[in-house]
Enzyme design. Structure first.
Site, PDB file in Angstrom:
ATOM      1  N   ASP A 260       1.087  -1.045   0.306  1.00  0.00           N
ATOM      2  CA  ASP A 260      -0.072  -0.070  -0.106  1.00  0.00           C
ATOM      3  C   ASP A 260       0.815   0.978   0.282  1.00  0.00           C
ATOM      4  OD1 ASP A 260       0.732   0.294   3.036  1.00  0.00           O
ATOM      5  OD2 ASP A 260      -0.819   0.094   3.677  1.00  0.00           O
ATOM      6  N   GLU A 261       1.959   0.935   0.208  1.00  0.00           N
ATOM      7  CA  GLU A 261       3.276   2.309   0.691  1.00  0.00           C
ATOM      8  C   GLU A 261       3.483   3.006  -0.508  1.00  0.00           C
ATOM      9  OE1 GLU A 261       5.515  -0.401   3.398  1.00  0.00           O
ATOM     10  OE2 GLU A 261       6.797   1.710   2.989  1.00  0.00           O
TER      11      GLU A 261
ATOM     12  N   TYR B 165      12.087   2.330  -0.156  1.00  0.00           N
ATOM     13  CA  TYR B 165      11.931   0.915  -1.032  1.00  0.00           C
ATOM     14  C   TYR B 165      10.665   0.462  -0.807  1.00  0.00           C
ATOM     15  CZ  TYR B 165       8.671  -3.091   0.792  1.00  0.00           C
ATOM     16  OH  TYR B 165       7.484  -3.819   0.568  1.00  0.00           O
TER      17      TYR B 165
END
Ligand code: NAD
Ligand code: DAU
Length: 347
Positions: free
Chosen positions: A131-132, A156
């Site tokens: 989701d990030e 990331y």
């Protein structure tokens, strides 16, 4: 009968997925390709090692020759790509491995599938996304839908976003039958203890400070790992190639509340000399720390009839009991590289 190539299957979610798949699809072939980085542990799958149809292959998703051999030898028809560098703090300390595995590795895997499959429409390439990649939400914003613009903020999440874009492009350009699932924060058994929930459990039990970044008010949307695995199963079986499916529990918690919940429950399950909450220690914030993630999972609920089965309190209870019963596993995975990382990260 399917013939699956699961990448990163010796890690947290991958090993839970393989255990789930073997239990629910015993007739299928599963090849688990894992490079066994610090986060990968074949011991996570010890109980299914001897299962007929299961094969472990020690190798790298960025190794084209290894992939070509596996596709040819095993006649793979389904790929589930978990393999990744997955920890945000490590991506801040050293982003290079994230670019190599998450970007170059996913590219190499896509090319291997494209070469092996041609335009066969009955194949499936499921890419496990996060989701990030959608960035950070303000307190009053609605949760992320699949049409939310990407805005990754950490090395990331930027590397994961890049891999998602490659997956999308391989579908649009060559018709590769890809599926992407963007999931919220997972928790449960076998999670490497660098991540918040197992870190809190083990630091509490060992009487070490429990590090809470910033004001502890950052929010995450937590999902029990088995519910994520069931979501991936639903998407493999019924998802439409080229589509993206968000998976999440509708279960937003701020970090400090989770830390308190875990400590309170541990006070009952395994009382220490003092209340574990006294170990909570506010430390310097993570650089670029995203404030809030939340997933709108209406699409997978509506179209694929998926919904989470575990509520947070029972999931946390199961997770706590698993870590209490597997202290030897915790000791083993924290040897070597992890000790250096911990000292560097927390001093
Ligand atoms: P993890 O770090 O526990 O496991 C990653 C696995 O990939 C390890 O077994 C590691 O050995 C393997 N691996 C790393 N580099 C590799 C390479 N080059 N070739 C082959 N194998 C390699 O990660 P996880 O938490 O299980 O996450 C799995 C996937 O799910 C990742 O893609 C992650 O981005 C995604 N995801 C995780 C979460 C979460 O909350 N943990 C949420 C959403 C999405
Ligand atoms: O949202 C999905 C993502 O969730 C996955 O893609 C990642 O692979 C996974 O690691 C996770 O990312 P987070 O950064 O949200 O997870 P982490 O467990 O590292 O941190 C959760 C929250 O807790 C976050 O706000 C940072 C905070 N935290 C974390 C650690 C390790 C602390 O306050 N103290 C800590 O020591």
């Amino acid at each position: 009968m399917r013939r699956l190539l699961v990448t990163g299957g010796a890690g947290f979610i991958g090993s839970n997925f393989i255990r789930y798949w073997v239990a629910h699809h015993p007739e299928d072939r599963i090849v688990n390709l894992d490079a066994l980085t610090y986060a990968g542990n074949p011991e996570n799958l010890a109980e299914i090692e001897a299962t007929p149809g299961y094969r472990f292959e020690h190798g790298d998703i960025a190794d084209a020759a290894c992939l070509a051999r596996l596709f040819a030898d095993e006649d793979i028809d389904t790929v589930v790509n978990f393999a990744a560098e997955s920890h945000v703090d490590r991506s801040i300390l050293g982003p290079e491995a994230f670019i190599r595995t998450n970007v170059q590795g996913t590219f190499t895997l896509l090319e291997a599938a494209r070469k092996a499959w041609g335009s066969a429409p009955d194949r499936r390439f499921l890419h496990v996304a996060a989701d990030e990649v959608y960035g950070s939400l303000a307190a009053d914003e609605p949760p992320f839908t699949e049409s939310r613009a990407y805005a990754p903020n950490s090395p990331y999440s930027a590397s994961k976003a890049a891999s998602d874009h490659l997956v999308r492009a391989w579908h649009h350009t060559w018709g590769l039958p890809v599926l992407t699932t963007n999931c919220s924060n997972n928790y449960g058994p076998y999670q490497f203890p660098e991540k918040l929930i197992p870190l809190v459990i083990l630091n509490a039990l060992e009487g070490r400070p429990i590090p809470v970044y910033g004001d502890g008010r950052n929010v995450r949307d937590w999902l029990y790992v088995e519910d994520h695995c069931r979501g991936i199963e639903a998407v493999i079986e019924q998802g439409i190639p080229g589509e993206v499916y968000n998976i999440g529990g509708g279960n937003e918690w701020c970090n400090l509340d989770i830390v308190n919940l875990v400590c309170e429950r541990l006070n009952e399950l395994q009382p220490g000399a003092d209340d574990y909450r006294n170990l909570i220690s506010f430390v310097k914030d993570r650089p670029g720390h995203d404030r809030r993630y939340a997933i709108d999972a209406a699409k997978i609920r509506r179209e694929l009839d998926w919904e989470p089965r575990h509520d947070f309190r029972s999931g946390i209870e199961q997770t706590l009991r698993w870590y209490l019963d597997h202290r030897d596993w915790c000791d083993r995975v924290r040897r070597g590289d992890y000790r250096h990382y911990y000292e560097h990260q927390y001093g």
